[in-house]
Design a protein around this motif. Structure first.
Motif, PDB file in Angstrom:
ATOM      1  N   THR A 200      16.960   8.241  59.156  1.00  0.00           N
ATOM      2  CA  THR A 200      17.159   8.904  60.163  1.00  0.00           C
ATOM      3  C   THR A 200      17.344   9.645  61.362  1.00  0.00           C
ATOM      4  O   THR A 200      18.313  10.290  61.998  1.00  0.00           O
ATOM      5  CB  THR A 200      16.336   9.935  59.950  1.00  0.00           C
ATOM      6  OG1 THR A 200      16.194  10.170  57.834  1.00  0.00           O
ATOM      7  CG2 THR A 200      15.977  11.817  60.043  1.00  0.00           C
TER       8      THR A 200
ATOM      9  N   ASN B  48      14.557   3.782  60.112  1.00  0.00           N
ATOM     10  CA  ASN B  48      14.411   4.438  59.577  1.00  0.00           C
ATOM     11  C   ASN B  48      15.761   5.373  59.830  1.00  0.00           C
ATOM     12  O   ASN B  48      15.766   5.098  61.098  1.00  0.00           O
ATOM     13  CB  ASN B  48      13.607   5.349  60.370  1.00  0.00           C
ATOM     14  CG  ASN B  48      13.624   6.658  59.475  1.00  0.00           C
ATOM     15  OD1 ASN B  48      14.393   7.344  59.361  1.00  0.00           O
ATOM     16  ND2 ASN B  48      11.734   7.481  59.646  1.00  0.00           N
TER      17      ASN B  48
ATOM     18  N   THR C 227      14.329   6.638  53.166  1.00  0.00           N
ATOM     19  CA  THR C 227      14.303   6.815  54.684  1.00  0.00           C
ATOM     20  C   THR C 227      14.340   5.813  55.463  1.00  0.00           C
ATOM     21  O   THR C 227      14.763   5.733  56.431  1.00  0.00           O
ATOM     22  CB  THR C 227      14.027   8.361  55.069  1.00  0.00           C
ATOM     23  OG1 THR C 227      12.972   8.233  55.640  1.00  0.00           O
ATOM     24  CG2 THR C 227      14.082  10.023  54.622  1.00  0.00           C
TER      25      THR C 227
END
Length: 314
Positions: A189, A187, A113
């Motif tokens: 996400t 990241n 991720t």
């Protein structure tokens, strides 16, 4: 018509009417439950800096079925279609789906991720001008409109010619910046970034002949006799001012420090710090003189932008 025939016809008619009434309260699946994606970037319309480019790619995740699926805007108009036919995202049921998207798309392994990046390579800013967005969609409302936000910070250094300095000398000046962390992660996400430990020392971002990939993009304004360099960095906080150095014609070297506390205060931060904040563009002017450098403030402008003022380097 005998009684038996009448009963059969009435029964058939009743079944047909019941079927019609049920259809009026049922959502009919046409067989195409694809999600449709479009995207913009805050008040602006571009992935890398100001606008989308043809074939720009984003990664989209939604439900457990679809992870980091590549979509691209073929014409650079903000309408995205799947990059690989057959990999389209479909709604699996009638529930609302929460989607996340990021730019630029990276080919990540299963369960990965985070994307690592090194901002020393300013000639390839497009690879680390990270964007992130969230949106929802469903079968009933299949159109998903992402509004991306910048997750990095941008510094625009406008170099001006001062006393006894020509525009040619400004264009040829070797510029250095140090004291910041150039490596970090993004990241996909949640859109957060983090820096790694090593701080930059003596990094040349203009007229670097040894490592041309480090040279930042620039614009020469012949009318105002300035050269503006655009740099993109990971958001971070500094314990002290950043050291800025200019080398004129390989003979004279001048230094000063850059501080962003006042700019962040002007942007409305109640507890302003000397830091680069995600999504902000810091505009700072540096005037080169034969006797030194002048830094003139710092402003914040739309990326979100922040004014850092002018600095004189003596």
């Amino acid at each position: 018509m005998n009684m038996k025939t009448k009963v059969l016809l009435l029964g058939t008619l009743a079944i047909a009417l019941a079927a019609c009434n049920n259809d009026e309260n049922t959502t009919i699946d046409t067989g195409d439950s694809r999600a449709l994606f479009s995207a913009s970037i805050g008040a602006q319309t571009r992935a890398f800096d100001t606008s989308w480019e043809g074939d720009d790619q984003i990664g989209i995740t939604g439900t457990k079925t679809y992870t980091n699926v590549t979509y691209q805007t073929t014409n650079g108009d903000g309408n995205f279609t799947v990059a690989t036919p057959g990999k389209e995202i479909y709604y699996q049921d009638d529930n609302t789906v929460n989607f996340t998207a990021y730019y630029p798309w990276n080919d990540l392994g299963a369960g990965v991720t985070e994307i690592s990046a090194d901002t020393w390579g300013q000639s390839d800013q497009k690879n680390f001008d990270f964007l992130h967005a969230t949106a929802t969609g469903s079968k009933a409302k299949p159109n998903v409109a992402f509004t991306f936000s910048h997750k990095m910070a941008k510094l625009v250094l406008t170099i001006k010619k001062g006393a006894d300095v020509s525009l040619d000398e400004v264009k040829a000046a070797v510029l250095l910046l140090e004291g910041f962390k150039h490596e970090g992660t993004f990241n996909i996400t949640d859109g957060t970034t983090a820096t790694k430990d090593a701080s930059t020392a003596g990094w040349e971002f203009a007229n670097n002949s040894a490592d041309p990939a480090y040279n930042a993009p620039f614009v020469v304004d012949t009318k105002n006799e300035t050269v503006a360099y655009t740099l993109i960095f990971f958001p971070q906080t500094f314990a002290s001012g950043l050291d800025f150095t200019a080398e004129l014609t390989g003979i004279q070297t001048f230094s000063t420090t850059l501080d962003f506390t006042a700019a962040n205060a002007d942007a409305g931060d109640s507890e302003a710090k000397n830091e680069w904040v995600a999504g902000r563009q810091y505009n700072m002017s540096v005037t080169l003189h034969k006797t030194g450098i002048t830094v003139t403030g710092c402003t914040i402008s739309k990326w979100e932008e922040a004014d850092g003022g002018n600095v004189d380097a003596e």
